[in-house]
Design an enzyme around this catalytic site. Structure first.
Site, PDB file in Angstrom:
ATOM      1  N   LYS A  97      -7.069   3.440  -3.220  1.00 54.87           N
ATOM      2  CA  LYS A  97      -7.486   3.028  -1.682  1.00 54.87           C
ATOM      3  C   LYS A  97      -7.715   4.405  -1.153  1.00 54.87           C
ATOM      4  CE  LYS A  97      -5.588   1.803   2.734  1.00 54.87           C
ATOM      5  NZ  LYS A  97      -3.993   1.310   3.201  1.00 54.87           N
ATOM      6  N   LYS A 142     -10.087   0.753  -2.658  1.00 54.77           N
ATOM      7  CA  LYS A 142     -10.312  -0.144  -1.474  1.00 54.77           C
ATOM      8  C   LYS A 142     -11.006   1.531  -0.509  1.00 54.77           C
ATOM      9  CE  LYS A 142      -7.571  -1.511   2.548  1.00 54.77           C
ATOM     10  NZ  LYS A 142      -5.789  -1.691   2.612  1.00 54.77           N
ATOM     11  N   ASP A 168       0.800  -1.529  -0.436  1.00 51.90           N
ATOM     12  CA  ASP A 168      -0.020  -0.015   0.245  1.00 51.90           C
ATOM     13  C   ASP A 168       0.946   1.374   0.506  1.00 51.90           C
ATOM     14  OD1 ASP A 168      -2.030  -2.557   0.146  1.00 51.90           O
ATOM     15  OD2 ASP A 168      -2.946  -1.013   1.815  1.00 51.90           O
TER      16      ASP A 168
END
Length: 308
Positions: free
Chosen positions: A208, A244, A145
């Protein structure tokens, strides 16, 4: 393709109105609710990102990841043999080895995700970001991430942002890359859409919403905008990018609403761990509490559910 970026216009009042309507959606009940909650469990990135993380609390997190819902509750729902686990365990790079070793010892194939690239601020030199990514992969992380440099968005340096994310993608190698946009710090919904597009063009497997450390994290307006960008990118390229939301998602009801929104905006095929994740640290506890209530008709006492 900068032509996609220059033409972007976001009708903010319409997006906000739609987001307000989403909050009023009626939630599902009974067995349907239990089914949606179990689906949500399989899409959770069970996360600990604290300065006081230790091998022991990462090990506890991994145990909870493998056994997210009490076995007797799953048996009551006839779901005990379906292999229900969370989507991934998410930790800092320094704790990746702890998580990998624990899951391996438990005979579990849950992927370990690591934040990297100067998380959460992104205010580190690019060379340091790339080194951190490579180390996390070397330690055994199968998902990375990364976090973007917000300044590149706020100053309109779209080619610079593309190049940064592209280099991060290359550093990830075989690992999946989720690109954190930190939408609460991008200034406008138009910038959220543009950053989403650039991130996908540069090879992101997921986009995300947030690090969970900003003042404003996952909200429905930015979720709508990011999902519309994913849909547009899919129409243009035929490539599915995952989504996400992360930060501030704490209740079972919120998790179901996000699932319903993904189903409405992107379709059922996105409702899998391969294309949808929920970033959360405390959400699983509330989901298990709701499933306990569904099975028994009463809420569990604090000591009756294992800590996440």
């Amino acid at each position: 393709e900068l032509g996609w970026i220059s033409k972007v216009y976001v009708n903010r009042p319409a997006v906000v109105r739609h987001a307000e309507q989403i909050k009023k959606w009626k939630t599902v009940k009974g067995n349907w609710q239990a089914a949606w909650l179990l689906k949500a469990v399989t899409c959770i990135d069970l996360t600990t990102l604290s300065g006081d993380d230790t091998p022991s609390n990462v090990q506890r997190l991994c145990f909870k990841a493998k056994h997210p819902i009490r076995e007797d509750l799953l048996k009551a729902l006839d779901m005990h043999d379906k292999g229900i686990t969370v989507g991934a365990v998410c930790v800092y790079p320094a704790r990746v080895s702890d998580a990998v070793n624990t899951l391996k010892a438990a005979g579990c194939n849950i992927p370990v995700a690591s934040v990297a690239a100067g998380f959460p601020s992104g205010q580190t030199p690019l060379e340091a970001k790339l080194t951190e990514i490579r180390l996390a992969v070397e330690y055994g992380a199968r998902e990375i991430d990364i976090v973007i440099s917000r300044s590149l968005v706020l100053t309109g340096q779209w080619e610079g942002l593309y190049e940064e994310i592209r280099l991060c993608r290359a550093a990830c190698g075989e690992a999946h890359m989720k690109t954190i946009l930190a939408t609460g710090e991008l200034g406008s919904l138009a910038n959220v859409y543009k950053a989403s597009m650039i991130a996908m063009m540069a090879g992101s497997d997921f986009i995300k919403t947030s690090t969970g450390k900003e003042v404003e994290n996952a909200t429905f307006p930015v979720g709508i905008v990011m999902m519309r960008a994913i849909k547009e990118y899919y129409w243009q390229t035929g490539y599915k990018v995952g989504f996400k939301p992360a930060g501030g998602i704490r209740t079972a009801k919120e998790a179901i609403t996000w699932l319903m929104l993904v189903k409405e905006e992107l379709g059922v095929e996105w409702l899998t761990p391969e294309l949808f994740r929920l970033g959360a640290s405390s959400l699983l506890g509330d989901i298990e509490q709701q499933i306990f209530y569904h099975v028994t008709g009463s809420y569990a006492l604090q000591h009756e559910l294992a800590m996440a």
